[in-house]
Design a protein around this motif. Structure first.
Motif, PDB file in Angstrom:
ATOM      1  N   MET A 115       0.831  -1.200   0.000  1.00 18.01           N
ATOM      2  CA  MET A 115       0.000   0.000   0.000  1.00 18.01           C
ATOM      3  C   MET A 115       0.870   1.256   0.000  1.00 18.01           C
ATOM      4  SD  MET A 115      -3.314  -0.049  -0.170  1.00 18.01           S
ATOM      5  CE  MET A 115      -4.765  -1.070   0.063  1.00 18.01           C
ATOM      6  N   ALA A 116       1.938   1.237   0.744  1.00 18.46           N
ATOM      7  CA  ALA A 116       2.823   2.399   0.789  1.00 18.46           C
ATOM      8  C   ALA A 116       3.417   2.678  -0.584  1.00 18.46           C
ATOM      9  CB  ALA A 116       3.931   2.170   1.812  1.00 18.46           C
ATOM     10  N   ARG A 117       3.675   1.624  -1.348  1.00 21.49           N
ATOM     11  CA  ARG A 117       4.268   1.805  -2.676  1.00 21.49           C
ATOM     12  C   ARG A 117       3.306   2.479  -3.656  1.00 21.49           C
ATOM     13  NH1 ARG A 117       7.721  -2.813  -5.311  1.00 21.49           N
ATOM     14  NH2 ARG A 117       7.959  -1.026  -6.694  1.00 21.49           N
ATOM     15  N   ILE A 118       2.006   2.365  -3.408  1.00 24.51           N
ATOM     16  CA  ILE A 118       1.047   3.002  -4.318  1.00 24.51           C
ATOM     17  C   ILE A 118       0.415   4.252  -3.698  1.00 24.51           C
ATOM     18  CG2 ILE A 118       0.560   0.824  -5.498  1.00 24.51           C
ATOM     19  CD1 ILE A 118      -2.121   0.737  -3.976  1.00 24.51           C
ATOM     20  N   GLY A 119       0.987   4.745  -2.617  1.00 31.49           N
ATOM     21  CA  GLY A 119       0.536   6.013  -2.063  1.00 31.49           C
ATOM     22  C   GLY A 119      -0.157   5.943  -0.733  1.00 31.49           C
ATOM     23  N   GLY A 120      -0.460   4.735  -0.231  1.00 32.53           N
ATOM     24  CA  GLY A 120      -1.050   4.603   1.089  1.00 32.53           C
ATOM     25  C   GLY A 120      -2.535   4.311   1.090  1.00 32.53           C
ATOM     26  N   ARG A 121      -2.951   3.524   2.078  1.00 34.78           N
ATOM     27  CA  ARG A 121      -4.352   3.129   2.229  1.00 34.78           C
ATOM     28  C   ARG A 121      -5.286   4.318   2.395  1.00 34.78           C
ATOM     29  NH1 ARG A 121      -6.618  -1.578   4.193  1.00 34.78           N
ATOM     30  NH2 ARG A 121      -4.502  -2.385   4.509  1.00 34.78           N
ATOM     31  N   GLU A 122      -4.806   5.360   3.091  1.00 33.05           N
ATOM     32  CA  GLU A 122      -5.684   6.478   3.434  1.00 33.05           C
ATOM     33  C   GLU A 122      -6.122   7.274   2.221  1.00 33.05           C
ATOM     34  OE1 GLU A 122      -1.459   7.711   3.369  1.00 33.05           O
ATOM     35  OE2 GLU A 122      -2.572   6.079   4.356  1.00 33.05           O
ATOM     36  N   ARG A 123      -5.488   7.078   1.055  1.00 33.64           N
ATOM     37  CA  ARG A 123      -5.889   7.804  -0.150  1.00 33.64           C
ATOM     38  C   ARG A 123      -7.243   7.346  -0.676  1.00 33.64           C
ATOM     39  NH1 ARG A 123      -3.569   6.709  -4.570  1.00 33.64           N
ATOM     40  NH2 ARG A 123      -4.058   8.725  -5.525  1.00 33.64           N
ATOM     41  N   PHE A 124      -7.611   6.099  -0.397  1.00 32.21           N
ATOM     42  CA  PHE A 124      -8.779   5.496  -1.036  1.00 32.21           C
ATOM     43  C   PHE A 124     -10.074   5.829  -0.307  1.00 32.21           C
ATOM     44  CE2 PHE A 124      -5.206   2.997  -2.517  1.00 32.21           C
ATOM     45  CZ  PHE A 124      -5.471   2.864  -3.868  1.00 32.21           C
ATOM     46  N   VAL A 125     -11.148   5.888  -1.072  1.00 30.28           N
ATOM     47  CA  VAL A 125     -12.476   6.069  -0.501  1.00 30.28           C
ATOM     48  C   VAL A 125     -12.790   4.850   0.361  1.00 30.28           C
ATOM     49  CG1 VAL A 125     -14.935   6.249  -1.039  1.00 30.28           C
ATOM     50  CG2 VAL A 125     -13.246   7.491  -2.440  1.00 30.28           C
ATOM     51  N   PRO A 126     -13.089   5.016   1.649  1.00 31.99           N
ATOM     52  CA  PRO A 126     -13.276   3.859   2.535  1.00 31.99           C
ATOM     53  C   PRO A 126     -14.321   2.866   2.047  1.00 31.99           C
ATOM     54  CG  PRO A 126     -13.054   5.867   3.836  1.00 31.99           C
ATOM     55  CD  PRO A 126     -13.135   6.295   2.400  1.00 31.99           C
ATOM     56  N   ALA A 127     -15.456   3.351   1.540  1.00 33.78           N
ATOM     57  CA  ALA A 127     -16.501   2.430   1.082  1.00 33.78           C
ATOM     58  C   ALA A 127     -16.001   1.556  -0.057  1.00 33.78           C
ATOM     59  CB  ALA A 127     -17.737   3.223   0.644  1.00 33.78           C
ATOM     60  N   ALA A 128     -15.205   2.134  -0.959  1.00 35.03           N
ATOM     61  CA  ALA A 128     -14.684   1.359  -2.084  1.00 35.03           C
ATOM     62  C   ALA A 128     -13.662   0.334  -1.618  1.00 35.03           C
ATOM     63  CB  ALA A 128     -14.064   2.298  -3.114  1.00 35.03           C
ATOM     64  N   LEU A 129     -12.819   0.707  -0.675  1.00 38.91           N
ATOM     65  CA  LEU A 129     -11.795  -0.206  -0.175  1.00 38.91           C
ATOM     66  C   LEU A 129     -12.413  -1.365   0.603  1.00 38.91           C
ATOM     67  CD1 LEU A 129      -8.717  -0.464  -0.276  1.00 38.91           C
ATOM     68  CD2 LEU A 129      -8.612   0.760   1.904  1.00 38.91           C
ATOM     69  N   ALA A 130     -13.618  -1.163   1.134  1.00 42.73           N
ATOM     70  CA  ALA A 130     -14.283  -2.228   1.891  1.00 42.73           C
ATOM     71  C   ALA A 130     -14.663  -3.401   1.004  1.00 42.73           C
ATOM     72  CB  ALA A 130     -15.525  -1.677   2.584  1.00 42.73           C
TER      73      ALA A 130
END
Length: 428
Positions: A115-130
């Motif tokens: 995740m860090a290599r692509i910019g980090g988890r926090e960048r993504f919309v939470p509902a989509a990441l779920a």
């Protein structure tokens, strides 16, 4: 969607991957990419993607060989790739398949380091990441294009019938649909022969009736009272309410979008349909967009859910010959810049939060879709058997619509029998 033979293939793929069979060394020069069909045609997607892939090559020196794969072929080809170890480096997947494909262990795990290599988890919309994998495990895909269901309605048809606002409850939708069903015009268009579309609505209606399709252990619970009532409510739009053309029982390839765009139906339940309407000559001014309705009097245990978390994820095969290049490509495709360009073209929503704030996604359609996605959508069950659920329940509903189209009864007892048979097939 997986058959028993395909599920066996999934298990075989997991064994091969676990033994390290799918791992090879990077060559650093080329990656292969299977893109899903997002636009009005395969050719439209090729023309949309090629300039972006050329841009990636100019920036990184990595050439992308790509193919746009129709949805009807994509899952079977993914399963074959997972089993054989021969396939693309990067692939798009329907997000409802995430946990099923995760179970093969053939995809790269997006743990904290990845995740860090692509910019980090926090960048993504939470509902989509779920909707990127089983709860409690690192996802094996990340969101690329986000979607949710909405109710599309023809403004002029509504005005001609004296309807001043879109229905907010299913009871209102039926009443409005009856006023709009006349003179070779129907109140609502559906895709009765499309198992995936059927399964999506089965999930949403079940949530509104307080049901679940799997228990906490991942075992199927298909024939519950709540699920039976949920399926009946949806099929009754054709069988009892008569606001759906019986010919829709044979629709499986976006024919309902065409009926709506060509004024043969006044309403449609769909995911980000605006670009498809434009391709058929319907302007955004001609239709309105509203949230999918709820029950007027929900039963105990009901959930305020009116859409599944829809969308497309992007994943990397472990056996990639260029894992570094593949991860660079995922980072590129989920960058703020590319998320705006691609989702604006396809009419979908960005899966990263910074891009979602772009003015390109503030039009009425996108605002409704985003509000639903972030507030009242829920991911389909993130269990390995989810894709089999789509096939079995969706196909059972196809049979129920066929019965309704031929004026045969569709009772709760008949629905329960069909769901029980589907559950038995799931349990093997």
């Amino acid at each position: 969607m997986p058959t028993r033979r395909q599920l066996a293939a999934l298990a075989g793929a997991a064994l091969l991957a676990g033994c390290g069979y799918l791992r090879t060394e990077s060559d650093g020069r080329t990656i292969t990419y299977w893109a899903s069909n997002q636009g009005s045609s395969l050719e439209f997607d090729k023309q949309t993607l090629q300039p972006e892939l050329d841009k990636f090559e100019q920036r990184t020196g990595i050439h992308v060989r790509f193919e746009v794969v129709p949805w009807s072929d994509l899952l079977n080809r993914l399963l074959a790739a997972a089993t054989s170890g021969k396939g693309p480096d990067v692939v798009n997947i329907g997000n409802t398949w995430s946990a099923s494909l995760q179970a093969t262990n053939a995809l790269v795990s997006f743990d904290d380091a990845a995740m860090a290599r692509i910019g980090g988890r926090e960048r993504f919309v939470p509902a989509a990441l779920a909707a990127a994998g089983a709860p409690g495990k690192p996802p094996t895909a990340v969101p690329l294009y986000s979607l949710s269901y909405a109710l599309y309605y023809n403004k002029q048809m509504f005005a001609d019938a004296g309807v001043t606002r879109p229905p907010a409850t299913w009871e209102d939708l039926v009443a409005v649909g009856k006023r709009l069903t006349k003179d070779r015009q129907w109140g609502l268009a559906i895709e009765g022969a499309n198992p995936s579309e059927n399964a999506h609505h089965a999930f949403t209606f079940s949530q509104q009736y307080g049901g679940e399709w799997f228990d906490d252990t991942g075992k199927p619970t298909f024939d519950t009272d709540a699920n039976v009532r949920a399926i009946k409510r949806y099929v009754d739009l054709m069988a009892v309410d008569k606001i759906v053309n019986p010919s829709n029982a044979e629709y499986a390839k976006n024919e309902s979008q065409s009926d709506f765009a060509n004024r043969k139906a006044a309403m449609l339940l769909w995911q980000a349909a605006g670009s498809a309407f434009r391709a058929q000559g319907m302007s955004p001014e001609e239709y309105g967009v509203a949230p999918v309705p709820f029950l007027a009097q929900p039963p105990p245990g009901a959930r305020r859910v009116n859409s599944m978390v829809a969308g497309i994820n992007i994943a990397v095969f472990r056996r990639s010959q260029n894992l570094d290049g593949a991860l660079q490509f995922v980072k590129f495709m989920t960058s703020d810049e590319e998320q705006v360009i691609l989702n604006r073209t396809y009419g979908s929503l960005p899966s990263v939060q910074a891009a979602a704030a772009d003015p390109a996604f503030q039009a009425p359609e996108q605002k409704v879709l985003a509000d639903v996605l972030n507030a009242t959508a829920a991911p389909l069950p993130q269990v390995p058997a989810e894709s089999q659920f789509e096939t079995l329940v969706g196909s059972a509903m196809k049979e129920l619509f066929a019965a309704a189209a031929n004026d045969k009864p569709v009772t709760e007892a008949i629905i329960r029998t069909r769901l029980r048979a589907a559950e038995q097939r799931m349990r093997g």
